[in-house]
Design an enzyme around this catalytic site. Structure first.
Site, PDB file in Angstrom:
ATOM      1  N   LYS A 111      11.011  -0.872  -5.435  1.00 35.56           N
ATOM      2  CA  LYS A 111      10.458  -0.095  -4.327  1.00 35.56           C
ATOM      3  C   LYS A 111       9.667   1.064  -4.896  1.00 35.56           C
ATOM      4  O   LYS A 111      10.110   1.722  -5.839  1.00 35.56           O
ATOM      5  CB  LYS A 111      11.668   0.441  -3.526  1.00 35.56           C
ATOM      6  CG  LYS A 111      11.338   1.452  -2.498  1.00 35.56           C
ATOM      7  CD  LYS A 111      11.232   0.790  -1.150  1.00 35.56           C
ATOM      8  CE  LYS A 111      10.320   1.509  -0.224  1.00 35.56           C
ATOM      9  NZ  LYS A 111       9.147   0.790   0.178  1.00 35.56           N
ATOM     10  N   LYS A 171      15.608   7.365  -8.618  1.00 35.03           N
ATOM     11  CA  LYS A 171      15.662   7.925  -7.263  1.00 35.03           C
ATOM     12  C   LYS A 171      16.519   7.043  -6.345  1.00 35.03           C
ATOM     13  O   LYS A 171      17.404   7.531  -5.645  1.00 35.03           O
ATOM     14  CB  LYS A 171      14.227   8.018  -6.715  1.00 35.03           C
ATOM     15  CG  LYS A 171      14.130   8.767  -5.418  1.00 35.03           C
ATOM     16  CD  LYS A 171      12.677   8.898  -4.977  1.00 35.03           C
ATOM     17  CE  LYS A 171      11.818   9.583  -6.014  1.00 35.03           C
ATOM     18  NZ  LYS A 171      10.461   9.876  -5.556  1.00 35.03           N
ATOM     19  N   LYS A 193       6.082   1.214  -8.921  1.00 38.77           N
ATOM     20  CA  LYS A 193       5.017   2.112  -8.466  1.00 38.77           C
ATOM     21  C   LYS A 193       3.700   1.388  -8.645  1.00 38.77           C
ATOM     22  O   LYS A 193       3.579   0.506  -9.500  1.00 38.77           O
ATOM     23  CB  LYS A 193       5.022   3.400  -9.302  1.00 38.77           C
ATOM     24  CG  LYS A 193       4.365   4.567  -8.608  1.00 38.77           C
ATOM     25  CD  LYS A 193       5.300   5.208  -7.591  1.00 38.77           C
ATOM     26  CE  LYS A 193       4.627   6.306  -6.825  1.00 38.77           C
ATOM     27  NZ  LYS A 193       5.582   7.043  -5.983  1.00 38.77           N
ATOM     28  N   THR A 221      10.221  13.076   3.473  1.00 40.37           N
ATOM     29  CA  THR A 221      10.319  13.597   2.108  1.00 40.37           C
ATOM     30  C   THR A 221      10.450  15.122   2.138  1.00 40.37           C
ATOM     31  O   THR A 221      11.314  15.695   1.469  1.00 40.37           O
ATOM     32  CB  THR A 221       9.101  13.168   1.267  1.00 40.37           C
ATOM     33  OG1 THR A 221       8.920  11.770   1.429  1.00 40.37           O
ATOM     34  CG2 THR A 221       9.299  13.490  -0.194  1.00 40.37           C
ATOM     35  N   ASN A 230       1.503  15.748   2.473  1.00 40.09           N
ATOM     36  CA  ASN A 230       2.638  15.276   3.279  1.00 40.09           C
ATOM     37  C   ASN A 230       3.954  15.962   2.902  1.00 40.09           C
ATOM     38  O   ASN A 230       4.655  16.497   3.765  1.00 40.09           O
ATOM     39  CB  ASN A 230       2.752  13.751   3.125  1.00 40.09           C
ATOM     40  CG  ASN A 230       3.974  13.214   3.832  1.00 40.09           C
ATOM     41  OD1 ASN A 230       4.993  12.935   3.211  1.00 40.09           O
ATOM     42  ND2 ASN A 230       3.898  13.105   5.142  1.00 40.09           N
ATOM     43  N   SER A 267      12.138   4.992   3.724  1.00 42.45           N
ATOM     44  CA  SER A 267      11.459   3.704   3.540  1.00 42.45           C
ATOM     45  C   SER A 267      12.485   2.585   3.581  1.00 42.45           C
ATOM     46  O   SER A 267      12.250   1.522   4.164  1.00 42.45           O
ATOM     47  CB  SER A 267      10.747   3.666   2.189  1.00 42.45           C
ATOM     48  OG  SER A 267       9.531   4.359   2.267  1.00 42.45           O
TER      49      SER A 267
END
Ligand code: NAD
Length: 428
Positions: A70, A94, A106, A190, A221, A362
């Site tokens: 992810k 994470k 990523k 986030t 964001n 997510s």
């Protein structure tokens, strides 16, 4: 020797340091200090002027022992294989530290999003999926937005994948627009997650949230919702934020000793986190140079822009008043700066704990896609708060028990969980 600001060197350096503390076996170190799979590919795009431009795309899958990998897709001019590798590795830690059943990946494209019009952007995002669709999927690898990408772009990517797969597949990508398979609360997740970890830290340090001031790097964001949460939920004051001005091609800080009105600043900020300078000045705010955010006399610093911003050179600009560094961005601190922060007793909430709210939500989005049943925003944020608070508690406990800084403790929790999954699957 000059200090490295290469993100992958930083990520590997941090890992090596904790691998040594944990006395990990050599094969485990080799498996975890490098990604499992890497993709680099060309994406030719028909531009609106009739010509064709070729972009380079990337996807790195670091580790999927705990579940499908992810991680976001970043559109940025300085994207390289090494930045993507570092960010993929941090995603593994994470997901593990937040205790969500996913691995780390990523992706990216070396491009300045702001230079593309809507049609070009759509063709580029669809092109990325065209190159990667055989190697991503709801049970394989699930991308998401990051710097320079938006929910709309995730919507196009989901549509392109669904067309190629021949069936509606919302779970292939997260960060989609609400109403198109997206989760309520993802936009705030986030930044609010950053605030939940600050709240837990203030409680631990027995500091009064209402009296706290903060300075923020970035106004995209993460930064916007971290700043909003800091003022609206904790009752603190944000005196400075900074941003990269796309027109002037330089970073600028905007400040007010009395505190900035974050909702107002959001109303004069474009989709790339670019603040309208004239309107900010009309409101009585001061425009300052790039690093001004760093040297403010505040209690909390929140870097929420890009990696390598706190390094051997800039770390000395931090005021003596700073008590907490909340790393909203991924990899904002080099190892040299980290050592200085530890020496000065600044409590660091490490990136992959501090900004885990996006990844966690997510994951909630994928769960909702699988159920085809959607939660209210309140329900999402409540679950997020629970997950972030638990993750903070686990890391703080490790830090206290082992007598190590929070970053090392977060690595210990995360690496422990990944190694356990690798052992259970018979990889070791
Ligand atoms: P964004 O594109 O929305 O915003 C980035 C902001 O940083 C913009 O305001 C930009 O102007 C600013 N910026 C860029 N260079 C700068 C500089 N040199 N000085 C000052 N400001 C600068 O990106 P975002 O999604 O907010 O991500 C920010 C960071 O948080 C990145 O490190 C990203 O990987 C990380 N992150 C994002 C999420 C997420 O859900 N969006 C989740 C976890 C981590």
């Amino acid at each position: 020797m000059t200090e490295t600001t290469n993100a992958f060197d930083i990520a590997q350096g941090q890992f090596d340091h904790v691998a040594e503390l944990l006395n990990l076996d050599q094969p485990v170190r080799e498996m975890l200090r490098w990604p499992t799979r890497e993709f680099k590919f060309q994406i030719p795009v028909r531009m609106s002027d009739g010509g064709t431009q070729v972009f380079f795309g990337y996807r790195v899958q670091h580790n999927d022992a705990r579940g499908p990998s992810k991680g976001g897709i970043r559109f940025h001019t300085s994207e390289t294989m090494d930045t993507v590798r570092a960010l993929a590795m941090w995603m593994t830690w994470k997901c593990a530290v937040a205790d969500i059943p996913l691995g780390g990946a990523k992706g990216g494209v070396a491009v300045d999003s702001a230079t593309l019009n809507r049609d070009e952007k759509e063709r580029l995002t669809r092109g990325w999926i065209g190159q990667m669709y055989r190697n991503i999927g709801p049970r394989l690898d699930v991308p998401a937005p990051d710097v320079g990408t938006s929910p709309q772009m995730m919507g196009w990517m989901m549509d392109e994948y669904s067309k190629l797969a021949g069936e509606y597949t919302p779970g292939v990508i997260t960060g989609k627009p609400v109403g198109s398979g997206g989760s309520k609360g993802r936009t705030e997740a986030t930044g609010y997650g950053v605030v939940y970890t600050i709240r837990e830290t203030l409680q631990h340090l027995k500091l009064d949230a209402g009296k706290m001031s903060a300075s923020v790097q970035g106004f995209g964001n993460v930064a916007q919702y971290a700043a909003r949460g800091f003022t609206e939920q904790l009752g603190g004051t944000v005196v400075c934020v900074s941003w990269w001005d796309n027109k002037e091609r330089r970073a600028i800080s905007v400040s007010s000793d009395k505190g900035l009105d974050i909702a107002f600043l959001q109303s004069i900020t474009d989709q790339y986190g670019d603040i309208d300078q004239e309107k900010a000045q009309e409101a009585g705010y001061k425009l300052e140079d790039a690093d001004a955010w760093l040297s403010k006399d505040v209690d909390v610093l929140i870097p929420a822009a890009l990696e390598g911003q706190l390094n051997g050179e800039t770390v000395h600009k931090i005021s003596d008043k700073v008590k907490i560094l909340a790393e909203g961005a991924n990899g904002p601190t080099t190892q040299e700066a980290d050592a200085v922060l530890n020496e000065r007793g600044i409590f660091t909430i490490p990136d992959f704990l501090c900004n885990a709210g996006g990844g966690t939500t997510s994951y909630f989005e994928s769960v909702q896609n699988d159920m085809n049943y959607y939660w209210s925003k309140g329900e999402v944020l409540e679950r997020l708060d629970f997950k972030m608070t638990e993750a903070h508690r686990r890391v703080l406990e490790m830090s206290t028990n082992e007598g190590v800084p929070m970053r090392d403790a977060a690595y210990m929790v995360a690496i422990g969980a990944v190694v356990e999954a690798m052992e259970m699957r018979g990889w070791l």
